[in-house]
Scaffold this motif. Structure first.
Motif, PDB file in Angstrom:
ATOM      1  N   SER A 114     -79.966 -58.058  69.929  1.00 32.53           N
ATOM      2  CA  SER A 114     -80.528 -57.014  70.790  1.00 32.53           C
ATOM      3  C   SER A 114     -81.137 -57.533  72.087  1.00 32.53           C
ATOM      4  N   VAL A 115     -81.117 -58.833  72.318  1.00 31.19           N
ATOM      5  CA  VAL A 115     -81.838 -59.381  73.466  1.00 31.19           C
ATOM      6  C   VAL A 115     -81.278 -58.877  74.794  1.00 31.19           C
ATOM      7  N   HIS A 116     -79.997 -58.505  74.827  1.00 36.52           N
ATOM      8  CA  HIS A 116     -79.413 -57.978  76.062  1.00 36.52           C
ATOM      9  C   HIS A 116     -79.975 -56.601  76.407  1.00 36.52           C
ATOM     10  N   MET A 117     -80.696 -55.988  75.470  1.00 37.61           N
ATOM     11  CA  MET A 117     -81.339 -54.688  75.705  1.00 37.61           C
ATOM     12  C   MET A 117     -82.856 -54.822  75.582  1.00 37.61           C
ATOM     13  N   ILE A 118     -83.407 -55.919  76.092  1.00 34.84           N
ATOM     14  CA  ILE A 118     -84.817 -56.236  75.886  1.00 34.84           C
ATOM     15  C   ILE A 118     -85.743 -55.133  76.395  1.00 34.84           C
ATOM     16  N   ASP A 119     -85.401 -54.477  77.508  1.00 30.78           N
ATOM     17  CA  ASP A 119     -86.245 -53.392  78.015  1.00 30.78           C
ATOM     18  C   ASP A 119     -86.352 -52.257  76.995  1.00 30.78           C
ATOM     19  N   LYS A 120     -85.223 -51.911  76.413  1.00 29.93           N
ATOM     20  CA  LYS A 120     -85.195 -50.831  75.424  1.00 29.93           C
ATOM     21  C   LYS A 120     -85.927 -51.243  74.149  1.00 29.93           C
ATOM     22  N   VAL A 121     -85.785 -52.515  73.764  1.00 26.65           N
ATOM     23  CA  VAL A 121     -86.499 -53.039  72.594  1.00 26.65           C
ATOM     24  C   VAL A 121     -88.005 -52.884  72.792  1.00 26.65           C
ATOM     25  N   VAL A 122     -88.491 -53.325  73.940  1.00 31.30           N
ATOM     26  CA  VAL A 122     -89.928 -53.254  74.231  1.00 31.30           C
ATOM     27  C   VAL A 122     -90.406 -51.800  74.259  1.00 31.30           C
ATOM     28  N   GLU A 123     -89.624 -50.927  74.887  1.00 36.05           N
ATOM     29  CA  GLU A 123     -89.989 -49.512  74.968  1.00 36.05           C
ATOM     30  C   GLU A 123     -90.194 -48.903  73.585  1.00 36.05           C
ATOM     31  N   LYS A 124     -89.293 -49.222  72.667  1.00 35.36           N
ATOM     32  CA  LYS A 124     -89.374 -48.657  71.320  1.00 35.36           C
ATOM     33  C   LYS A 124     -90.509 -49.292  70.514  1.00 35.36           C
TER      34      LYS A 124
END
Length: 260
Positions: free
Chosen positions: A174-184
């Motif tokens: 999931s690191v390529h979607m780090i912004d989304k990870v942090v948001e959730k």
């Protein structure tokens, strides 16, 4: 089990090759590679150095360029010729290894197999960080998960739902979607929660980026980390915790009496 049309020793071994460092393969896994006549390995992730123990005349196939039918065909033909076959996966094959579909196909073909576990990248990452997932009064639960992407996650396993437990978390793929990870994650963890991103744990070119939920996305982007990385998050990465009862001198258990 042993199938009727098969010799007892003639089976396929699924091997977890570990996170990267070839020395982290199990002795049992290494022994099977040394004996193998045919090796099918996940070349996009498995360190090719684990193949150094293969026999000179072993046939080696890189499954990164193969589909499921081609993988099964190679293994089936080899077993029917009496050859010893190993299927090498990265980390531990039971975690995002897509081995169930292979095992089911082999059962349909009445081909016997065995799974040899390996060291997962989330365990290797904790080791590199010198942290413990299960700290008393911090977390006694580890959640291994991933963010939905091209592969969806089942209903109820959305990252924000799992984050509500505030357990120790290991987030794969999931690191390529780090912004989304942090948001959730920030729907339940506060912004000061420690987080670490470990790319290619135990490889020679491994990289570690540490921060908090407030700043990790910018740090990961600056480091240009977009794949093959673990995201570990939770207060287990911090320094506040209670001592365990296991080694508490005032605590009695089966092997030790409490001291006054």
């Amino acid at each position: 089990m042993t199938y009727k049309n098969q010799k007892p020793s003639n089976k396929i071994f699924f091997i977890g090759a570990g996170p990267g460092d070839p020395e982290l393969i199990t002795i049992k896994g290494k022994n099977r590679i040394e004996e193998a006549d045919v090796i099918v390995y996940a070349g996009s992730l498995v360190n090719p150095k684990v193949l150094q123990w293969a026999k000179k005349d072993s046939q080696i196939f890189n499954s990164a360029t193969m589909d499921l039918d081609e993988i099964i065909e190679v293994m089936e033909k080899a077993v029917k010729k009496g050859k010893k076959v190993v299927r090498v996966h990265t980390g531990d094959p039971s975690i995002y290894g897509a081995i169930r579909e292979q095992m089911d196909r082999l059962e349909e073909l009445e081909i016997d197999f065995e799974v040899i576990p390996g060291v997962s990248s989330f365990l290797a990452s904790a080791a590199l960080l010198k942290k413990e997932f299960t700290l008393p009064d911090v977390s006694q639960t580890i959640i291994c998960t991933r963010l939905e992407g091209r592969t969806p996650v089942p209903e109820g396993e959305a990252l924000e739902a799992l984050a509500s437990h505030k357990a120790s978390m290991a987030i794969f793929l999931s690191v390529h979607m780090i912004d989304k990870v942090v948001e959730k994650l920030m729907q339940h963890y506060n912004g000061d929660t420690p987080i670490a991103v470990v790319q290619r744990a135990t490889w020679e070119d491994q990289r570690i980026v540490q921060g908090t939920l407030k700043d990790i996305a910018s740090k990961v982007k600056k480091a240009n980390i977009t794949k093959t990385a673990q995201i570990l998050v939770g207060d287990f990465l911090g320094n506040s915790y209670s001592l365990s009862k296991l080694y508490d001198k005032t605590f009695s258990h089966q092997y030790r009496r409490a001291k006054k």
